[in-house]
Design a protein around this motif. Structure first.
Motif, PDB file in Angstrom:
ATOM      1  N   GLU A 192       1.041  -1.169  -0.123  1.00  0.00           N
ATOM      2  CA  GLU A 192      -0.116   0.026   0.070  1.00  0.00           C
ATOM      3  C   GLU A 192       0.863   1.285   0.061  1.00  0.00           C
ATOM      4  OE1 GLU A 192      -2.550  -0.371   3.404  1.00  0.00           O
ATOM      5  OE2 GLU A 192      -3.689  -2.015   2.370  1.00  0.00           O
ATOM      6  N   ILE A 193       1.014   1.882  -1.122  1.00  0.00           N
ATOM      7  CA  ILE A 193       1.931   3.004  -1.449  1.00  0.00           C
ATOM      8  C   ILE A 193       1.199   4.089  -2.037  1.00  0.00           C
ATOM      9  CG2 ILE A 193       4.057   3.785  -2.408  1.00  0.00           C
ATOM     10  CD1 ILE A 193       5.127   0.988  -2.382  1.00  0.00           C
ATOM     11  N   GLN A 194       1.340   5.294  -1.297  1.00  0.00           N
ATOM     12  CA  GLN A 194       0.685   6.222  -1.733  1.00  0.00           C
ATOM     13  C   GLN A 194       1.870   7.582  -2.476  1.00  0.00           C
ATOM     14  OE1 GLN A 194      -1.731   7.910   1.453  1.00  0.00           O
ATOM     15  NE2 GLN A 194      -3.475   6.573   0.760  1.00  0.00           N
ATOM     16  N   PHE A 195       1.445   8.173  -3.573  1.00  0.00           N
ATOM     17  CA  PHE A 195       2.582   9.022  -3.893  1.00  0.00           C
ATOM     18  C   PHE A 195       3.129  10.170  -2.942  1.00  0.00           C
ATOM     19  CE2 PHE A 195       3.805  12.629  -6.755  1.00  0.00           C
ATOM     20  CZ  PHE A 195       4.651  12.019  -7.577  1.00  0.00           C
ATOM     21  N   ASN A 196       4.209  10.327  -3.078  1.00  0.00           N
ATOM     22  CA  ASN A 196       5.013  10.937  -1.870  1.00  0.00           C
ATOM     23  C   ASN A 196       4.661  10.986  -0.606  1.00  0.00           C
ATOM     24  OD1 ASN A 196       6.871  12.806  -3.100  1.00  0.00           O
ATOM     25  ND2 ASN A 196       5.702  14.248  -4.089  1.00  0.00           N
ATOM     26  N   GLU A 197       4.275   9.814  -0.137  1.00  0.00           N
ATOM     27  CA  GLU A 197       4.026   9.554   1.278  1.00  0.00           C
ATOM     28  C   GLU A 197       4.978   8.408   1.657  1.00  0.00           C
ATOM     29  OE1 GLU A 197       1.612  10.697   3.451  1.00  0.00           O
ATOM     30  OE2 GLU A 197       1.288  12.268   1.879  1.00  0.00           O
ATOM     31  N   GLY A 198       5.776   9.015   2.377  1.00  0.00           N
ATOM     32  CA  GLY A 198       6.942   7.904   3.128  1.00  0.00           C
ATOM     33  C   GLY A 198       6.155   7.049   3.872  1.00  0.00           C
ATOM     34  N   VAL A 199       6.875   5.683   4.169  1.00  0.00           N
ATOM     35  CA  VAL A 199       6.505   4.589   4.893  1.00  0.00           C
ATOM     36  C   VAL A 199       7.417   4.133   5.727  1.00  0.00           C
ATOM     37  CG1 VAL A 199       5.266   2.358   4.839  1.00  0.00           C
ATOM     38  CG2 VAL A 199       4.537   4.018   3.662  1.00  0.00           C
ATOM     39  N   SER A 200       7.448   3.864   6.802  1.00  0.00           N
ATOM     40  CA  SER A 200       8.623   3.341   7.568  1.00  0.00           C
ATOM     41  C   SER A 200       8.386   2.089   8.408  1.00  0.00           C
ATOM     42  CB  SER A 200       9.025   4.175   8.643  1.00  0.00           C
ATOM     43  OG  SER A 200       9.936   3.849   9.672  1.00  0.00           O
ATOM     44  N   ASN A 201       8.721   0.881   7.924  1.00  0.00           N
ATOM     45  CA  ASN A 201       8.621  -0.443   8.703  1.00  0.00           C
ATOM     46  C   ASN A 201       7.038  -0.803   8.823  1.00  0.00           C
ATOM     47  OD1 ASN A 201      11.452  -0.475   8.979  1.00  0.00           O
ATOM     48  ND2 ASN A 201      11.447   0.544  10.930  1.00  0.00           N
ATOM     49  N   LYS A 202       6.608  -0.555   7.923  1.00  0.00           N
ATOM     50  CA  LYS A 202       5.010  -1.042   7.693  1.00  0.00           C
ATOM     51  C   LYS A 202       4.797  -2.619   7.539  1.00  0.00           C
ATOM     52  CE  LYS A 202       0.457  -0.086   5.973  1.00  0.00           C
ATOM     53  NZ  LYS A 202      -0.420   0.741   4.995  1.00  0.00           N
ATOM     54  N   GLN A 203       3.947  -3.280   8.107  1.00  0.00           N
ATOM     55  CA  GLN A 203       4.042  -4.718   8.185  1.00  0.00           C
ATOM     56  C   GLN A 203       3.095  -4.996   6.908  1.00  0.00           C
ATOM     57  OE1 GLN A 203       2.424  -6.866  11.682  1.00  0.00           O
ATOM     58  NE2 GLN A 203       1.763  -8.758  10.481  1.00  0.00           N
ATOM     59  N   LEU A 204       3.732  -5.972   6.129  1.00  0.00           N
ATOM     60  CA  LEU A 204       3.191  -6.437   4.863  1.00  0.00           C
ATOM     61  C   LEU A 204       2.077  -7.682   5.314  1.00  0.00           C
ATOM     62  CD1 LEU A 204       2.895  -5.889   1.730  1.00  0.00           C
ATOM     63  CD2 LEU A 204       4.752  -7.739   1.630  1.00  0.00           C
ATOM     64  N   CYS A 205       2.754  -8.719   5.888  1.00  0.00           N
ATOM     65  CA  CYS A 205       1.765  -9.752   6.205  1.00  0.00           C
ATOM     66  C   CYS A 205       2.873 -10.578   7.164  1.00  0.00           C
ATOM     67  CB  CYS A 205       1.557 -10.368   4.959  1.00  0.00           C
ATOM     68  SG  CYS A 205       2.790 -11.665   4.391  1.00  0.00           S
ATOM     69  N   THR A 206       2.112 -11.613   7.813  1.00  0.00           N
ATOM     70  CA  THR A 206       2.739 -12.636   8.456  1.00  0.00           C
ATOM     71  C   THR A 206       2.397 -14.102   8.078  1.00  0.00           C
ATOM     72  OG1 THR A 206       2.667 -11.195  10.572  1.00  0.00           O
ATOM     73  CG2 THR A 206       2.796 -13.797  10.854  1.00  0.00           C
ATOM     74  N   LEU A 207       3.403 -14.718   7.863  1.00  0.00           N
ATOM     75  CA  LEU A 207       3.045 -16.139   6.956  1.00  0.00           C
ATOM     76  C   LEU A 207       3.668 -17.201   8.165  1.00  0.00           C
ATOM     77  CD1 LEU A 207       4.855 -15.605   3.586  1.00  0.00           C
ATOM     78  CD2 LEU A 207       2.474 -15.452   4.038  1.00  0.00           C
ATOM     79  N   THR A 208       2.866 -18.219   8.027  1.00  0.00           N
ATOM     80  CA  THR A 208       3.074 -19.379   8.884  1.00  0.00           C
ATOM     81  C   THR A 208       3.389 -20.353   7.810  1.00  0.00           C
ATOM     82  OG1 THR A 208       1.623 -18.715  10.656  1.00  0.00           O
ATOM     83  CG2 THR A 208       2.292 -20.910  10.435  1.00  0.00           C
ATOM     84  N   LEU A 209       4.639 -20.828   7.766  1.00  0.00           N
ATOM     85  CA  LEU A 209       5.071 -21.975   6.781  1.00  0.00           C
ATOM     86  C   LEU A 209       5.141 -23.296   7.452  1.00  0.00           C
ATOM     87  CD1 LEU A 209       8.038 -19.786   5.171  1.00  0.00           C
ATOM     88  CD2 LEU A 209       5.740 -19.870   4.543  1.00  0.00           C
ATOM     89  N   ASN A 210       4.477 -24.255   6.665  1.00  0.00           N
ATOM     90  CA  ASN A 210       4.679 -25.642   7.049  1.00  0.00           C
ATOM     91  C   ASN A 210       6.217 -26.174   6.385  1.00  0.00           C
ATOM     92  OD1 ASN A 210       4.052 -26.312   4.347  1.00  0.00           O
ATOM     93  ND2 ASN A 210       2.084 -26.340   4.504  1.00  0.00           N
ATOM     94  N   ASN A 211       6.180 -27.265   6.486  1.00  0.00           N
ATOM     95  CA  ASN A 211       7.642 -28.073   6.191  1.00  0.00           C
ATOM     96  C   ASN A 211       7.832 -27.949   4.757  1.00  0.00           C
ATOM     97  OD1 ASN A 211       9.907 -29.679   6.999  1.00  0.00           O
ATOM     98  ND2 ASN A 211       9.120 -31.243   5.626  1.00  0.00           N
ATOM     99  N   ASP A 212       6.845 -28.056   3.910  1.00  0.00           N
ATOM    100  CA  ASP A 212       6.686 -28.118   2.352  1.00  0.00           C
ATOM    101  C   ASP A 212       7.103 -26.827   1.776  1.00  0.00           C
ATOM    102  OD1 ASP A 212       6.478 -30.858   2.207  1.00  0.00           O
ATOM    103  OD2 ASP A 212       4.379 -30.795   2.030  1.00  0.00           O
ATOM    104  N   GLU A 213       6.259 -25.883   2.476  1.00  0.00           N
ATOM    105  CA  GLU A 213       6.415 -24.443   2.006  1.00  0.00           C
ATOM    106  C   GLU A 213       8.122 -23.996   2.464  1.00  0.00           C
ATOM    107  OE1 GLU A 213       2.072 -22.684   2.235  1.00  0.00           O
ATOM    108  OE2 GLU A 213       3.151 -22.752   3.888  1.00  0.00           O
ATOM    109  N   LEU A 214       8.574 -24.251   3.462  1.00  0.00           N
ATOM    110  CA  LEU A 214       9.745 -24.002   4.182  1.00  0.00           C
ATOM    111  C   LEU A 214      10.817 -24.628   3.264  1.00  0.00           C
ATOM    112  CD1 LEU A 214      11.555 -22.466   6.325  1.00  0.00           C
ATOM    113  CD2 LEU A 214      11.184 -24.194   7.693  1.00  0.00           C
ATOM    114  N   ASN A 215      10.681 -25.692   2.910  1.00  0.00           N
ATOM    115  CA  ASN A 215      11.715 -26.690   1.848  1.00  0.00           C
ATOM    116  C   ASN A 215      11.658 -25.813   0.635  1.00  0.00           C
ATOM    117  OD1 ASN A 215      12.380 -28.204   3.873  1.00  0.00           O
ATOM    118  ND2 ASN A 215      11.004 -29.894   3.278  1.00  0.00           N
TER     119      ASN A 215
END
Length: 587
Positions: free
Chosen positions: A83-106
């Protein structure tokens, strides 16, 4: 007809330039970041959809509407969660939190070990970065640590409410370790930040700005020096051939005139003695004329592409425009192939006109289709973005069926009806004369080596840059140099073909028709040998799919070289032979 085609290309080029979209933003307007593809860094053509990896994604994936060129280039853009707006700075904004199983991690570990890079697109500007990094430890026992980059930092450079350049960095925050002893499932938090910068670079110059961060600026000076060196060598070669041939021909023609004045002609020898056989039509006229027709078509295509490039159509923010233009030009210049083939076939007194047109329409299409089917089948099996969707395949098939093939037939009709007589300067006897034996250094194989190597030497420097960009991630922008090299290539091919044809005739060998095509077209063999050298020594490409793509499409490119340069060689030799035989007196 060729002149009309070039004028049409100029019109399209002007139209595209005028309609170029220069997007302007207002404060807090949404700036869309499209995710595109990922793939191993060493194999630029082996790309997969970005969302094939376990990464942050929106609840509903919305794909961007793509042009034909973007699809052919393997682009598969989709909306992201940034989520980016023109000329608006962003600092360390959370994008998402993923929970990875074994297959996704591999899967994520394997991608990082293969040095996968990702590509995003912002305002038609491609930006790239690595998915993660691998650290090796030299201590015993040997171990390596895998890290994933979980923070993306965007730097936007703007001028007059327009985005000029975008850069992405992955090292603003420390990466997250993906070691084997981690607890499963693993939670990973992704963040991003945005910073805006003002720049004096205008929007119209952003293509140069983007290019300055890429492949060419570091070697541009060396590039120009190499091209100038090639030009000097080529001009010396052409001058040498012209001077030698002019002196030899002048001596031959003067001797013929002196014999006529004395009234006591000596026995003829060399190229003059075969005047009753030199215009004996070649065998396999259908294939012969088809090669000339398709070769003329590709000369028109290359000329049209260079005109488009001069007009500024092919820039880094017009994805796939070069490939789309090539497809369109191939379809609409099919009339050139039909016209040249039909015209020449009529002059050579061919009787199977229908078969000649069908062969002309399929001489390039069928080999390309076979190679493409094999490569596309492997791409489908691997699940890469290089595999064309069936809708694109149908569009291309209909374009050839309803545009390319009909124009070939139409051009053949005009060529047949407008063709005049061949008008050979010398009569041809019914019985051909015997061809004497020649030493090995005057054989057809030796002529092919010389006729192929010299034109190749004129373009060898530029081939490195073309291969590096086409089989890399950069965009070729030095079209002025490419135009010069293209002209040099055609000039050298014509001169070498004339010289070798003369030496063949001087050996009393009148079978120059096919030989002029084979001698000039053999440059394609040298290009293929250079491609093998480039693959083994100048690239890090590997794997079945990438190898198949490289050698498959390179073979097609070399085939195009054979058709195009063979056509140049034949028509140059034909004009030369007409000139020398029309200036001698025959009984």
């Amino acid at each position: 007809m060729v002149s009309f085609g070039l004028k049409y290309c100029l019109f399209l080029c002007l139209l595209v330039t005028i309609n170029a979209d220069e997007k302007k933003y207002s404060a807090k307007d949404k700036v869309i970041v499209y995710v595109n593809k990922v793939g191993p860094y060493s194999n630029p053509q082996e790309t997969y959809h970005y969302y094939s990896l376990p990464v942050c994604r929106p609840t509903k994936i919305v794909s961007k509407e793509l042009t034909l060129g973007e699809v052919l280039s393997g682009d598969r853009m989709a909306h992201s969660s940034y989520e980016i707006q023109f000329n608006e700075g962003v600092s360390n904004k959370q994008l998402c939190t993923l929970t990875l199983n074994n297959d996704e991690l591999n899967a994520l570990r394997l991608a990082i070990e293969e040095f996968y890079y990702f590509e995003f697109v912002v305002d038609d500007i491609p930006i790239r970065g690595f998915v993660g990094q691998v650290e090796e430890t030299n201590l015993f026992p040997h171990k390596h640590h895998i890290y994933v980059y979980t923070h993306h930092h965007f730097d936007f450079h703007v001028n007059n409410n327009q985005i000029v350049y975008v850069n992405i960095s992955t090292k603003e925050h420390p990466p997250t370790a993906l070691d084997e002893d981690l607890a499963i499932p693993l939670k990973i938090q992704y963040t991003y930040s945005v910073k805006w910068h003002q720049t004096e670079t205008s929007y119209k110059d952003r293509a140069k700005y983007i290019t300055n961060t890429g492949f060419f600026p570091e070697t541009l000076e060396i590039h120009w020096l190499s091209v100038i060196n090639s030009m000097v060598l080529v001009f010396l070669l052409i001058g040498f051939i012209v001077i030698i041939l002019s002196r030899i021909l002048k001596h031959d023609l003067n001797r013929n005139t002196d014999e006529d004045d004395d009234g006591s002609p000596e026995e003829e020898n060399g190229w003059k003695i075969i005047h009753t056989d030199v215009f004996r039509f070649p065998a396999h006229r259908e294939l012969f004329c088809s090669i000339l027709g398709v070769g003329s078509q590709f000369i028109s295509i290359f000329t049209g592409i260079l005109i488009f490039a001069v007009c500024g159509m092919f820039t880094v923010h017009r994805h796939g425009s070069l490939m789309a233009s090539g497809i369109m030009l191939y379809a609409f210049t099919s009339c050139v192939a039909g016209y040249m083939s039909g015209r020449m076939y009529r002059q050579l007194q061919g009787e199977h006109w229908t078969w000649n047109i069908i062969l002309t329409a399929n001489l390039f299409t069928i080999p390309f289709f076979v190679v493409w089917c094999i490569i596309n089948s492997f791409a489908w099996a691997y699940g890469t973005t290089q595999a064309l969707p069936y809708t694109t395949v149908l569009i291309l098939a209909f374009m050839w069926l309803f545009v390319g093939f009909p124009l070939t037939v139409l051009g053949g009709i005009f060529g047949k009806n407008w063709a005049g007589n061949f008008d050979a300067p010398c009569r041809t006897k019914n019985i051909s004369r015997e061809i004497p034996q020649v030493p090995w250094y005057r054989s057809s194989f030796a002529r092919m080596l010389i006729g192929g190597f010299l034109p190749f030497s004129a373009i060898s420097v530029e081939l490195y840059y073309i291969f590096s960009t086409f089989w890399g991630r950069e965009h070729y922008m030095l079209y002025g140099i490419l135009t010069i090299v293209f002209i040099i290539l055609l000039s050298v091919t014509a001169c070498i073909s004339i010289a070798l044809t003369y030496f063949q005739l001087a050996a009393e060998d009148y079978r120059w028709w096919w030989q002029s095509i084979l001698t000039s077209g053999s440059t394609g063999i040298f290009v293929f040998l250079y491609a093998v050298f480039f693959y083994l020594n100048r690239s890090k490409m590997r794997g079945t799919l990438q190898t198949l793509q490289f050698f498959g499409y390179t073979s097609i490119a070399c085939y195009v070289f054979f058709l195009m340069l063979g056509t140049i060689g034949f028509f140059s030799s034909l004009r030369f032979i007409r000139y020398i035989y029309v200036n001698i007196k025959m009984d």
